[in-house]
Design a protein around this motif. Structure first.
Motif: not given
Ligand code: SF4
Ligand code: SF4
Length: 148
Positions: A83-89, A127, A130, A134-136
């Motif tokens: 998953k990519r967290d778009l809030e963090r990216c 990961r 980054c 943002a990547m998990s």
């Protein structure tokens, strides 16, 4: 009319009862699919894990996956493990330089980094690259059974 082929990156998990059964060969023969081995790990007498790129007509791929599950292989779609967290990216692009499959790619028009999890092979490079965490992902050897 030509049939459209699709590809799926999957993780196959074999427990110790079935890990030496030739089920992939049988799936290939029965359903006429193609496969490419992306990664393989074996814990002797415990568990085997294979990352495969499967390719074929969509219906035949689904049938092949159902067949593998019937044969007690646990099948996971790789895209569901990342998953990519778009809030963090912040779309800095650092991940695109290390992603060899093109799953993370810069859209030059919008200057945003696009993410296609279907192309991901869970290598983990993004990961590490980054700066925003943002990547998990759940790595392929997570939850390996260790019971003897
Ligand atoms: S490295 Fe991280 S913050 Fe930069 S574009 Fe990739 S996911 Fe977004
Ligand atoms: S885990 Fe590897 S293949 Fe998947 S998006 Fe990250 S760098 Fe690309």
């Amino acid at each position: 009319m030509p049939t459209e082929t699709v590809s799926r990156n999957v993780l196959l998990i074999f427990n110790r009862e079935i890990m030496y059964n030739p089920v992939i060969y049988q799936a290939v023969m029965k359903f006429g699919i193609l496969f490419n081995i992306l990664e393989a790990r074996i814990w002797p007498r415990q568990e085997g894990r294979l990352v495969l790129q499967l390719e074929g007509e969509e219906k035949r791929l689904e049938q092949a996956i159902s067949y593998l599950e019937q044969e007690k292989v646990r099948v996971e779609i790789l895209a569901e493990r990342i998953k990519r967290d778009l809030e963090r990216c912040v779309h800095c692009g650092a991940c695109t330089g290390v992603c060899k499959t093109g799953a993370l790619d810069l859209d030059r028009r919008s200057m945003e980094v696009m993410f296609d999890p279907e192309k991901c092979v869970l290598c983990g490079q993004c990961r590490m690259a980054c700066p925003m965490a943002a990547m998990s992902m759940a790595s392929i050897d997570m939850d390996v059974l260790t019971a003897r």
